[in-house]
Design a protein around this motif. Structure first.
Motif, PDB file in Angstrom:
ATOM      1  N   ASP C 240      23.089 -17.712  11.246  1.00  0.00           N
ATOM      2  CA  ASP C 240      24.470 -18.143  11.051  1.00  0.00           C
ATOM      3  C   ASP C 240      25.265 -17.154  10.195  1.00  0.00           C
ATOM      4  O   ASP C 240      25.963 -17.524   9.273  1.00  0.00           O
ATOM      5  CB  ASP C 240      24.519 -19.549  10.447  1.00  0.00           C
ATOM      6  N   PHE C 243      29.004 -17.791  10.432  1.00  0.00           N
ATOM      7  CA  PHE C 243      29.468 -18.953   9.653  1.00  0.00           C
ATOM      8  C   PHE C 243      29.485 -18.629   8.160  1.00  0.00           C
ATOM      9  O   PHE C 243      30.344 -19.067   7.420  1.00  0.00           O
ATOM     10  CB  PHE C 243      28.573 -20.156   9.937  1.00  0.00           C
ATOM     11  N   ARG C 244      28.480 -17.848   7.741  1.00  0.00           N
ATOM     12  CA  ARG C 244      28.451 -17.445   6.332  1.00  0.00           C
ATOM     13  C   ARG C 244      29.706 -16.673   5.975  1.00  0.00           C
ATOM     14  O   ARG C 244      30.312 -16.871   4.931  1.00  0.00           O
ATOM     15  CB  ARG C 244      27.234 -16.547   6.099  1.00  0.00           C
ATOM     16  N   ARG C 272      35.212 -21.702   7.551  1.00  0.00           N
ATOM     17  CA  ARG C 272      34.090 -22.382   8.191  1.00  0.00           C
ATOM     18  C   ARG C 272      34.419 -23.856   8.420  1.00  0.00           C
ATOM     19  O   ARG C 272      34.142 -24.414   9.482  1.00  0.00           O
ATOM     20  CB  ARG C 272      32.857 -22.254   7.297  1.00  0.00           C
ATOM     21  N   GLU C 276      34.845 -25.739  12.095  1.00  0.00           N
ATOM     22  CA  GLU C 276      34.108 -26.973  12.363  1.00  0.00           C
ATOM     23  C   GLU C 276      35.065 -28.048  12.866  1.00  0.00           C
ATOM     24  O   GLU C 276      34.826 -28.723  13.876  1.00  0.00           O
ATOM     25  CB  GLU C 276      33.400 -27.427  11.089  1.00  0.00           C
TER      26      GLU C 276
END
Lengths: 246, 393, 312
Positions: C240, C243-244, C272, C276
């Motif tokens: 990820d 996402f990090r 992030r 989402e």
């Protein structure tokens, strides 16, 4: 808990009453005697024997506590660390010496009477206290030690402020063991002519008088149980005070 | 660590324990090595080391002492220290025997030579060094037992060779050889017999206490109270009931039960032995990791299988520790049996105290201490052997 | 400012910390990450001399740490550890007061400071001051541990896996508290953890250690984008990374003018969080509001896609 407390108080009152005025309890011991033997030991008063018995125990315990805790502190400091393994095995070896042997071996050096009894009680009392003090001082939670160093306490501040207070309940448990052993061992002191309650028991054994044996044994046993109980209670209080749980 | 430190600094490093040992040994050298008495009860005459031995022997002992002190004082390898201390003890033991022969006039059966304070202090100092080197060597358990056997063998050899025959304690032995072995047997029988009985009764009792919550507190409290009764009183109190049993139960006296003698001693020792055995069984069983018993349950073991295959093996080292406590304690307590005619080495101790004959006291006390010490060493080693792998201590 | 210069610790033949040099600026949260045995805790403990270095030096504000006795040095530096290390025999108040008492503060000042810290950590003083540590929950004990470390107003706070023993929900709360307190006091923090997630979340700078060596010392974004070695990449995990990267940036910095429909996201949340929300609600455009709830613009999925891609 309440009933337990009442029972203990009643036992304590009975013990004191018996020691102060054994004659009033003669009826209880009379059935145990044969051939018109006396039912109550009167050579020395039970009171004086009890007091001297307890004095022996008290002096020896104070001395062994001071020495044992002092030694345990020394061998757990950096400059005494070299002595730690030896002191552990000495304590272990020391426990293999039977009290009678310690007592008897002290006689040639100290003569009969109070001397060898005190020394035997002192030496025999050292071991449980030393062992417990070592345990208490060496088994602190590692994070507590780490924190004490981390906040900048000096060695002395750590000892007095953290290590000793936390080890106190464990040390007290050692003192309790030591006192109970001493109360019983002091009776053997009478075989080398120390004035303790053992005198009554031995007189009973020599004259085949169960009443004497019983009254001597009872006083010693009841004292030991009461002291054991009281110190256990004190220990629980201290454990709670110092935020530790068993 | 000490060897590492020594290689780290080229200058001569001094060992802290060595300083203590050197001080004790130095004091010992100034104190009387042996005491001479014209007969058993008169006051002794102290003999320094040069009076107690022929000159050349005294010089040898003194040189050995200096060498041993140096080994102790400097940071030397552990094995050196061990050998130095054992060698020095051997020198002292041989020398005290020679001293006795040297000081006793030819053919004099009344004169007594006993070790002096200097001798005992020197023995103490080097026993300390030996104990320290032993502890630091961290020998494997079986090696410790072997070492014990070797030391026992060496002492037996000294005794057998007659090197100590002129020492006062052996004079006392010579007068009582038969009684000594008889009381020795009684002593061991008392200690081991009561231990066996306590094991047979105590372990099942411990298991039951572990399984039945209500019972545990009651049993342990009663046994605890029992321990507080002074031994001489408990011995005495058992006289009456046992006498009654002997008189009223058919066949009881035929198997040796009587009011005085070994029976009450045996019963009392048994009573004292129960607490350590029961308590350690309970503690051992409680210390079994819950995950292990859970897994055993999960695999469908019955109660009995779980006890025999999982709980008991895991608890065994703790139970064995209880047995070790009992054996050492019983060897000591059996001394008291003599007070009620139960026999054992205590006979000599109390006779000696009665006659103010310290050699006689030693004749009773020394074997008792030796037995207890040997029992502790052997059982400690066994406990260690069975614990390895069973659980982290 | 802390300057660590060629700091080394040897145990016999083993080098556990090997010539580590780094600089930590005032107000930084420097997080030291590594597996167990990487030397990260040893490095931390050499800063307050719980472990004496074999060679190298540590300077705090230009002053060598060896110029004062170790215990006096430690009183100037806050120290919080895993499992809190509270003194079980002292009350919460006494625990927090430990260092001020050692430093000889006057009683009223100590009492005021204890009260202030307890309130700050949401432990009402009249309820908690006189309790023993054993009467607190794990999360409360941990907060008292940090409060004790901060009691003497240290400019530097060392933390060794301070949240290691906490469950995920309490841990998130404790981390948020720490960030808030750091902002409030401006304390410089050096924190050790084995959890890269925690490091990226908390750190302004991250030091990655392995086998005693400092592999990379950089901002979280740099670590995520340009791991210096394969090992650093492994610690990050490849699953990820995007996402990090998004998790390091604030929505507020990438708002474009315009409007959108549906539930808004806050400018303070990370990209992030925005991604989402967009995926979950099936929208390509999200309205953005500021802290007060006032609309400030919108965030598009295209922006998110661009920002999540590997930087060239």
């Amino acid at each position: 808990m309440k009933i337990g407390l009442i029972v203990r108080l009643v036992v304590l009152v009975l013990l004191v009453a018996f020691v102060v005025s054994p004659a009033s309890f003669e009826w209880a011991f009379l059935p145990l005697t044969k051939n018109n033997q006396p039912a109550i030991y009167t050579q020395n008063t039970l009171l004086s024997l009890t007091l001297s018995h307890l004095t022996f125990v008290a002096i020896a315990t104070v001395a062994s506590t001071l020495v044992a805790v002092g030694l345990a502190i020394v061998v757990t400091r950096p400059f005494g660390a070299e002595f730690l393994p030896l002191s552990r095995s000495l304590a272990n070896i020391g426990q293999t010496f039977p009290p009678v042997a310690v007592l008897a071996l002290c006689v040639p050096i100290l003569g009969f009477g109070a001397g060898p009894t005190l020394v035997a009680l002192f030496l025999y009392g050292l071991l449980p206290i030393f062992e417990n003090a070592l345990t208490g001082l060496t088994t602190l939670p590692p994070s507590v030690n780490e924190a004490a160093r981390g906040v900048g306490m000096t060695g002395r501040q750590r000892l007095l402020g953290v290590e000793l207070p936390l080890a106190t309940p464990v040390i007290l448990a050692g003192i309790r063991l030591s006192v109970v052993i001493s109360v019983a061992t002091a009776t053997i002191g009478s075989t080398v002519a120390a004035s303790t309650l053992g005198e009554v028991i031995i007189a009973g054994l020599l004259s085949n008088n169960v009443a004497f044996v019983l009254q001597g044994g009872l006083v010693v046993g009841v004292m030991a149980v009461l002291i054991y109980d009281a110190l256990s209670a004190l220990e629980r209080v201290l454990m709670a005070r110092t935020g530790q749980r068993r | 660590m000490s060897t590492v430190a020594a290689t780290g600094s080229p200058r001569i490093a001094v060992d802290k324990l060595g300083v203590l040992i050197a001080l004790i040994a130095a004091v010992a050298a100034l104190m009387p090595f042996a005491a001479f008495r014209a007969n058993r009860i008169v006051v002794g005459i102290s003999k320094g080391i040069f009076e107690a031995l022929p000159l050349w022997e005294a010089v040898l002992v003194a040189l050995a002492l200096v060498a041993a002190i140096l080994v102790a004082l400097l940071r030397t390898p552990r094995l050196w220290r061990l050998f130095a201390s054992l060698a020095m003890l051997a020198v002292l033991f041989v020398a005290i025997g020679h001293s006795a022969s040297f000081l006793t006039p030819e053919g004099d059966r009344l004169a007594r030579v006993s070790p002096g304070a200097g001798f005992w202090l020197a023995v103490f100092a080097f026993a300390l060094l030996a104990a320290d080197s032993f502890t630091r060597l961290k020998l494997a358990p079986w090696l410790r037992i072997v070492t014990l056997l070797l030391v026992a063998g060496a002492i037996a050899l000294l005794l057998w060779s007659g090197a100590w025959n002129d020492l006062s304690i052996l004079r006392e032995y010579a007068n009582r050889a038969e009684a000594f072995w008889r009381e020795g047997q009684t002593h061991i029988a008392l200690a081991l017999g009561s231990l066996a009985a306590a094991t047979v009764v105590g372990i099942p009792l411990g298991v039951v206490c572990h399984r039945v919550d209500g019972l545990r507190a009651v049993v342990l409290n009663v046994l605890n109270a029992l321990q507080t009764i002074p031994s001489i009183a408990l011995f005495g109190l058992l006289i009456a009931p046992l006498a009654w049993v002997a008189a009223n139960v058919p066949g009881a006296s035929a198997i040796g039960i009587s009011g005085i003698g070994a029976a009450p001693a045996m019963v009392a020792l048994f009573a004292y032995s129960l607490l350590p055995v029961v308590a350690n069984t309970v503690v051992g069983l409680e210390g079994v990791p819950p995950a292990a018993t859970d897994a055993a349950r999960g695999m469908g073991m019955t109660n009995w299988q779980r006890l025999a295959k999982v709980e008991f093996p895991l608890a065994f080292p703790v139970i064995l520790t209880g047995i070790r406590i009992v054996l050492v304690q019983n060897i000591g307590l059996a001394t008291i049996a003599a007070l009620i005619g139960g026999g054992g080495f205590g006979v000599f101790v109390f006779q000696g105290v009665g006659q103010t004959a310290m050699d006689l006291v030693l004749l009773g006390a020394v074997p008792t201490v030796a037995l207890a010490f040997a029992a502790a060493v052997i059982l400690d080693a066994i406990v260690e052997m069975v614990s390895t792998g069973a659980r982290p201590a | 400012m802390i300057e660590i210069d060629a700091l080394t610790k040897d145990y016999l033949d083993l080098t556990v910390v090997d010539h580590v040099s780094m600089r930590i600026d005032d107000g930084d949260i420097a997080v030291i990450v590594g597996t167990s045995g990487s030397g990260k805790t040893t490095l931390l403990r050499m800063i307050n001399r719980l472990i004496e270095p074999t060679s190298g030096s540590v300077k705090i504000d230009g002053k060598d740490t060896r110029s004062v006795p170790a215990h006096l040095l430690r009183r100037e530096i806050g120290y919080a550890i895993q499992g809190h290390g509270l003194f079980p025999h002292r009350t919460v108040g006494q625990n927090i007061a430990t260092v001020p008492v050692l430093m000889g503060w006057e009683k009223p000042r100590i009492a005021a400071r204890v009260e202030e810290l307890l309130e700050l950590f949401q432990l009402p003083a009249d309820q908690f001051r006189d309790r023993l540590p054993s009467e607190l929950s794990g999360g409360q004990q941990q907060r008292v541990g940090v409060a004790r470390a901060l009691a003497a107003e240290p400019k530097l706070l060392l933390m060794d896996e301070p949240f290691g023993a906490l469950d995920p929900i309490i841990r998130a709360k404790a981390q948020a508290d720490l960030v808030g307190i750091q902002k409030r006091f401006g304390t410089t923090i050096v924190l050790v953890t084995h959890d890269m997630e925690e490091a990226i979340h908390l750190g302004t700078r991250i030091a990655v250690m392995d086998q005693g060596k400092l592999l990379q010392y950089a901002t979280p974004a740099e670590i995520v984008v340009k791991p210096a070695t394969d090992f650093v990449g492994e610690l990050l995990g490849s699953g990820d990374r995007a996402f990090r990267l998004l998790g390091l940036r604030r929505i507020g910095d990438f708002v474009e003018p315009g409007e959108a429909s549906g539930a808004p996201v806050s400018a303070e949340q990370t990209l992030r969080d925005g991604l989402e929300e967009a995926l979950w609600s099936g929208r390509a455009v999200l309205p953005v509001v500021d802290g007060a709830g006032k609309p400030v613009g919108r965030l598009t999925l295209a922006t998110l896609q661009r920002l999540g891609a590997r930087p060239q």
